[in-house]
Enzyme design. Structure first.
Site, PDB file in Angstrom:
ATOM      1  N   LYS A  44       0.832  -1.207   0.000  1.00  0.00           N
ATOM      2  CA  LYS A  44       0.000   0.000   0.000  1.00  0.00           C
ATOM      3  C   LYS A  44       0.866   1.255   0.000  1.00  0.00           C
ATOM      4  CE  LYS A  44      -4.416  -1.575   1.660  1.00  0.00           C
ATOM      5  NZ  LYS A  44      -5.439  -1.490   2.688  1.00  0.00           N
ATOM      6  N   LYS A  54      -3.782 -11.733  -7.207  1.00  0.00           N
ATOM      7  CA  LYS A  54      -5.059 -11.824  -6.492  1.00  0.00           C
ATOM      8  C   LYS A  54      -6.133 -10.949  -7.151  1.00  0.00           C
ATOM      9  CE  LYS A  54      -5.723  -9.093  -2.740  1.00  0.00           C
ATOM     10  NZ  LYS A  54      -5.944  -8.547  -1.410  1.00  0.00           N
ATOM     11  N   LYS A  90     -10.218  -5.371  -5.512  1.00  0.00           N
ATOM     12  CA  LYS A  90     -11.134  -4.276  -5.842  1.00  0.00           C
ATOM     13  C   LYS A  90     -10.401  -3.130  -6.502  1.00  0.00           C
ATOM     14  CE  LYS A  90     -12.089  -4.197  -0.957  1.00  0.00           C
ATOM     15  NZ  LYS A  90     -12.963  -4.147   0.168  1.00  0.00           N
TER      16      LYS A  90
HETATM   17  P1  TYM Z   1     -10.657  -6.483   2.643  1.00  0.00           P
HETATM   18  O1  TYM Z   1     -11.760  -5.481   2.768  1.00  0.00           O
HETATM   19  O2  TYM Z   1      -9.532  -6.165   1.742  1.00  0.00           O
HETATM   20  O3  TYM Z   1     -11.241  -7.868   2.206  1.00  0.00           O
HETATM   21  C1  TYM Z   1     -12.360  -8.445   2.867  1.00  0.00           C
HETATM   22  C2  TYM Z   1     -12.218  -9.949   2.913  1.00  0.00           C
HETATM   23  O4  TYM Z   1     -12.135 -10.484   1.593  1.00  0.00           O
HETATM   24  C3  TYM Z   1     -11.004 -11.343   1.490  1.00  0.00           C
HETATM   25  N1  TYM Z   1     -10.473 -11.271   0.109  1.00  0.00           N
HETATM   26  C4  TYM Z   1     -10.253 -12.341  -0.654  1.00  0.00           C
HETATM   27  N2  TYM Z   1     -10.405 -13.655  -0.432  1.00  0.00           N
HETATM   28  C5  TYM Z   1     -10.101 -14.508  -1.444  1.00  0.00           C
HETATM   29  N3  TYM Z   1      -9.638 -14.097  -2.650  1.00  0.00           N
HETATM   30  C6  TYM Z   1      -9.465 -12.786  -2.924  1.00  0.00           C
HETATM   31  N4  TYM Z   1      -9.034 -12.401  -4.117  1.00  0.00           N
HETATM   32  C7  TYM Z   1      -9.766 -11.834  -1.892  1.00  0.00           C
HETATM   33  N5  TYM Z   1      -9.728 -10.483  -1.816  1.00  0.00           N
HETATM   34  C8  TYM Z   1     -10.154 -10.160  -0.572  1.00  0.00           C
HETATM   35  C9  TYM Z   1     -10.009 -10.788   2.510  1.00  0.00           C
HETATM   36  O5  TYM Z   1      -9.067 -11.766   2.891  1.00  0.00           O
HETATM   37  C10 TYM Z   1     -10.931 -10.407   3.637  1.00  0.00           C
HETATM   38  O6  TYM Z   1     -11.230 -11.524   4.432  1.00  0.00           O
HETATM   39  N6  TYM Z   1      -8.016  -5.686   6.749  1.00  0.00           N
HETATM   40  C11 TYM Z   1      -9.184  -6.350   6.251  1.00  0.00           C
HETATM   41  C12 TYM Z   1     -10.461  -5.960   6.943  1.00  0.00           C
HETATM   42  C13 TYM Z   1     -10.442  -6.128   8.420  1.00  0.00           C
HETATM   43  C14 TYM Z   1     -10.606  -7.353   9.121  1.00  0.00           C
HETATM   44  C15 TYM Z   1     -10.533  -7.012  10.484  1.00  0.00           C
HETATM   45  C16 TYM Z   1     -10.805  -8.664   8.711  1.00  0.00           C
HETATM   46  C17 TYM Z   1     -10.279  -5.150   9.336  1.00  0.00           C
HETATM   47  N7  TYM Z   1     -10.336  -5.679  10.604  1.00  0.00           N
HETATM   48  C18 TYM Z   1     -10.636  -7.999  11.485  1.00  0.00           C
HETATM   49  C19 TYM Z   1     -10.921  -9.637   9.702  1.00  0.00           C
HETATM   50  C20 TYM Z   1     -10.825  -9.287  11.052  1.00  0.00           C
HETATM   51  C21 TYM Z   1      -9.337  -5.990   4.787  1.00  0.00           C
HETATM   52  O7  TYM Z   1      -8.889  -4.962   4.348  1.00  0.00           O
HETATM   53  O8  TYM Z   1     -10.100  -6.842   4.088  1.00  0.00           O
END
Ligand code: TYM
Length: 334
Positions: free
Chosen positions: A115, A197, A200
């Site tokens: 990032k 991966k 978004k």
């Molecule tokens: P974020 O918003 O980027 O993604 C949300 C969830 O989607 C999963 N994910 C994927 N899984 C499989 N293949 C992919 N291509 C893919 N892209 C995204 C992510 O692994 C995630 O589970 N930091 C976290 C949000 C967060 C969080 C937390 C999660 C904040 N606090 C506490 C769990 C527990 C994030 O940015 O996820």
């Protein structure tokens, strides 16, 4: 434990359009696990401002995400679906845990490096301490399990390290959480570059399936998916494009890879792409319909926001008071 049930916490950022990766890596598993656990599903808006946001856009996306959790099948009567920013305990615990996290640990986080490279003009301290806020989210509710995609693995590990470090000093304060990864779907790859991966923030719209893509768009994107010139359908690392299509298919249908390979044996890539596209479109269509219905019901969504924020605050406060006491903050006078 809450009422004899183990606790689950997970969250998503309301930045960008949610992809099939988010759905299959996280949301889909949330639904599967939601009966077994006492669940907290947060729209993690505090995390979102580590990258500059347009305020009205962030507010809109956050509401859409919260609505989408419900549209996907999470019952807000049983699951606590709420905005992170409505529970001040996240930020308060995060400050305390910052004092129990080392610079060296945070420096190793690959997501920070990625990032920081992407937003070189805004490498703020929040971006650096992002994993501590994430640890606070999880530990605040004494979560036993955290269903995420594999890209969050490092953040789960640091959460466990912080919890264990704190517990070693002050006794058993935090439950040390386990990550939960689904069988298929733990890492959905880009349709245009299966070594990368699905994300978004990908600039190529054909690389990702967005949860709001209509059936024609979904099928068109799958038809264009990058594969290989081997000409045989097998589930192996040497054919990442085909493997990804099979993973997506298995995650949507709960089938095992071998079963899927058998089903498509002797068939062409075109047929596989079409079948996966149709399967995905069939998964997304009802979610989209429900989302459109729910979005119109302002009162209902407002009620969910209000009630669940209260519930989340209640459990957050319990942990926070305990932690504050342990580190030596004075008792409140009532
Ligand atoms: P974020 O918003 O980027 O993604 C949300 C969830 O989607 C999963 N994910 C994927 N899984 C499989 N293949 C992919 N291509 C893919 N892209 C995204 C992510 O692994 C995630 O589970 N930091 C976290 C949000 C967060 C969080 C937390 C999660 C904040 N606090 C506490 C769990 C527990 C994030 O940015 O996820």
């Amino acid at each position: 434990m809450i009422d004899g049930k183990k606790v689950l916490f997970s969250g998503m950022q309301a930045t960008g359009n949610l992809t099939l990766g988010n759905y299959l890596g996280a949301l889909n598993n949330w639904i599967t696990l939601s009966d077994e656990y006492e669940c907290f599903y947060s729209v993690v808006d505090l995390h979102s401002i580590t990258v500059r946001q347009e305020p009205s856009e962030l507010r809109k996306r956050a509401r859409n995400l919260l609505t989408l959790y419900i549209a996907a099948g999470l019952d807000p009567e049983k699951n606590c679906i709420y905005y992170q920013s409505h529970v001040s305990g996240h930020a308060e615990l995060s400050w305390i845990l910052n004092c129990f996290t080392y610079m060296g640990e945070l420096n190793r986080m690959t997501q920070f490096k990625d990032k920081a490279a992407k937003h070189a003009d805004n490498i703020n301290a929040g971006l650096f301490t992002y994993p501590v806020l994430m640890a606070s989210d999880i530990l605040l509710y004494q979560a036993d399990v955290v269903p995420v995609g594999v890209d969050q693995m490092q953040h789960l590990e640091i959460t466990r390290d912080i919890a264990q470090r704190f517990n070693a000093i002050y006794g058993d304060v935090f439950t040390v959480p386990e990550a939960y990864f689904g069988k298929a779907g733990r890492k959905i790859m880009s349709l245009q570059n299966p070594e990368k991966k699905m994300s978004k923030s990908d600039e190529n719209v054909n690389a990702s399936i967005y949860l709001m893509d209509d059936t024609d768009t979904v099928i068109r994107k799958f038809k264009r998916a990058v594969t290989d010139s081997e000409g045989q359908i097998a589930y192996r690392d040497e054919q990442p494009g085909i493997k990804n299509l099979l993973d997506i298919y298995c995650a949507c249908t709960n089938k095992e890879p071998e079963e899927a390979v058998n089903e498509f044996s002797g068939k062409g890539y075109g047929e596989l792409k079409m079948a996966v596209g149709e399967t995905v479109a069939n998964v997304l269509a009802p979610v989209q319909t429900r989302f459109a219905e729910l979005s119109k019901d302002k009162q209902y969504i407002d009620g969910v926001i209000k009630n669940n924020a209260q519930k989340a605050n209640y459990y957050a406060a319990k942990t926070l008071r305990k932690v504050q006491r342990k580190v030596g903050f004075p008792d409140r006078i009532r």
